[in-house]
Design an enzyme around this catalytic site. Structure first.
Site, PDB file in Angstrom:
ATOM      1  N   MET A  68      50.331 -13.991  21.889  1.00 44.44           N
ATOM      2  CA  MET A  68      50.563 -14.330  23.290  1.00 44.44           C
ATOM      3  C   MET A  68      49.368 -15.086  23.863  1.00 44.44           C
ATOM      4  O   MET A  68      49.214 -15.186  25.079  1.00 44.44           O
ATOM      5  CB  MET A  68      50.865 -13.077  24.113  1.00 44.44           C
ATOM      6  CG  MET A  68      52.176 -12.413  23.724  1.00 44.44           C
ATOM      7  SD  MET A  68      52.900 -11.401  25.034  1.00 44.44           S
ATOM      8  CE  MET A  68      51.599 -10.210  25.310  1.00 44.44           C
ATOM      9  N   LEU A 107      43.191 -15.814  22.801  1.00 46.04           N
ATOM     10  CA  LEU A 107      42.818 -15.439  21.444  1.00 46.04           C
ATOM     11  C   LEU A 107      41.376 -14.943  21.353  1.00 46.04           C
ATOM     12  O   LEU A 107      40.491 -15.385  22.077  1.00 46.04           O
ATOM     13  CB  LEU A 107      43.011 -16.639  20.512  1.00 46.04           C
ATOM     14  CG  LEU A 107      44.423 -17.248  20.501  1.00 46.04           C
ATOM     15  CD1 LEU A 107      44.483 -18.407  19.518  1.00 46.04           C
ATOM     16  CD2 LEU A 107      45.483 -16.207  20.177  1.00 46.04           C
ATOM     17  N   HIS A 166      42.583 -12.044  16.525  1.00 45.82           N
ATOM     18  CA  HIS A 166      43.591 -13.052  16.183  1.00 45.82           C
ATOM     19  C   HIS A 166      43.102 -13.961  15.055  1.00 45.82           C
ATOM     20  O   HIS A 166      43.868 -14.325  14.157  1.00 45.82           O
ATOM     21  CB  HIS A 166      43.925 -13.913  17.402  1.00 45.82           C
ATOM     22  CG  HIS A 166      44.590 -13.171  18.517  1.00 45.82           C
ATOM     23  ND1 HIS A 166      43.946 -12.904  19.701  1.00 45.82           N
ATOM     24  CD2 HIS A 166      45.834 -12.644  18.635  1.00 45.82           C
ATOM     25  CE1 HIS A 166      44.773 -12.256  20.514  1.00 45.82           C
ATOM     26  NE2 HIS A 166      45.918 -12.079  19.888  1.00 45.82           N
ATOM     27  N   SER A 226      41.044  -6.746  22.040  1.00 42.77           N
ATOM     28  CA  SER A 226      42.303  -6.927  22.754  1.00 42.77           C
ATOM     29  C   SER A 226      42.130  -8.010  23.797  1.00 42.77           C
ATOM     30  O   SER A 226      41.049  -8.131  24.402  1.00 42.77           O
ATOM     31  CB  SER A 226      42.723  -5.619  23.436  1.00 42.77           C
ATOM     32  OG  SER A 226      43.797  -5.828  24.330  1.00 42.77           O
TER      33      SER A 226
END
Length: 296
Positions: free
Chosen positions: A45, A48, A52, A201
């Site tokens: 989503m 990044l 990721h 996160s």
């Protein structure tokens, strides 16, 4: 953003090629497959971070061509959740993905993915999808599986790469792939953590200095669960919950030990492999984490 634009990094034009349209991406990937190249998909989503990029690097090891999708999926956000304020950092994401050697980015708008509005055809996550994250976020996993299924159909990857941080998501995607005979292989990359243990996160950027320190309760709770695993389920839960008593400003949502095969809570007296799931609110920010243990 044009249909096929390229990022510019340090004055040089480089990858990735950005597609906003399904047809354009499919056409490009058709050419890659005609040339005999394999394809890996990393669904994201956006916003990044190093977690990721670990997925991207693993994807590059597994396939000739990497596609990263960047789409904030409205179907998996409920009323009152952070859809509107979810971080959107496309330019920075593209620059970083260029440095990682990503071939294509699929960055559609909601109108491209859902041209008639929210689709009435959805993948049902079943009972497990109503537990834990699903209990706190009703409908979240139906929306997640629906967009993942769409991405699988659009990209038709040989492999798809996900992160273990979202353990319940991983379980449900695995089950969907098996139940619907989706012709791809899943690769799961271990959770990437900050030096102090906090799981990376996109929502961490919401935390202020105090909140960042408070958020360590999640990883401390999991460390306590690990240390108590040989003493059984009751000790695991007691020690893991106790870690939250050392921090103010955090509200525990759930703490549960599940069977990794069924993803249902383990029975009293259970032994063997298990997964500890935890979720908590730090101010207005909701964070999740997990770890695998072996119950004694």
């Amino acid at each position: 953003m044009t249909e096929e634009s390229q990022t510019v990094v340090d004055g040089e034009v480089g990858l990735p090629v950005v597609h906003e349209r399904i047809a354009g991406l499919r056409g490009a990937l058709r050419g890659e497959r005609t040339a005999g190249r394999s394809v890996a998909l990393v669904p994201t989503m956006g916003a990044l971070h190093e977690g990721h990029f670990a997925l991207v690097r693993r994807a590059r090891e597994l396939a000739d061509v990497v596609v990263v999708s960047i789409f904030v999926n409205p179907l998996q956000f409920g009323a009152g959740e952070d859809l509107d304020r979810y971080p959107r950092t496309l330019d920075a994401d593209l620059a970083a993905l260029a440095r990682e050697g990503v071939a294509y980015v699929f960055a559609p708008g909601a109108a491209e993915m859902y041209p008639d509005g929210e689709t009435s055809t959805r993948i049902a996550a079943g009972h497990v999808g109503t537990l834990y994250e699903g209990a706190s976020r009703p409908g979240h996993f139906d929306g997640m599986l629906t967009v993942v299924a769409k991405l699988f159909h659009i990209v038709a990857p040989d492999r798809a790469v996900f992160g273990q941080k979202d353990a319940q998501q991983v379980f449900l995607v695995r089950r969907m792939v098996a139940d619907l005979d989706v012709p791809l292989e899943l690769e799961i990359v271990p959770t990437v953590r900050e030096a102090d243990g906090l799981a990376m996160s996109s929502r961490n950027r919401y935390l202020d200095v105090d909140g960042r320190r408070t958020a360590l309760a999640l990883s401390e709770s999991l460390a306590a669960a690990h240390a108590a695993a040989a003493d059984g389920l009751d000790e695991v839960l007691a020690e893991a919950a106790g870690a939250f008593g050392d921090h103010d400003g955090i509200e525990l949502d759930y703490l549960v030990v599940v069977d990794p095969v069924t993803f249902l809570p383990v029975d009293d007296g259970a032994t063997g492999p298990a997964t500890v799931l935890v979720a908590a609110h730090v101010g207005g920010t909701r964070l999740i984490d997990n770890t695998d243990i072996v119950l004694g």
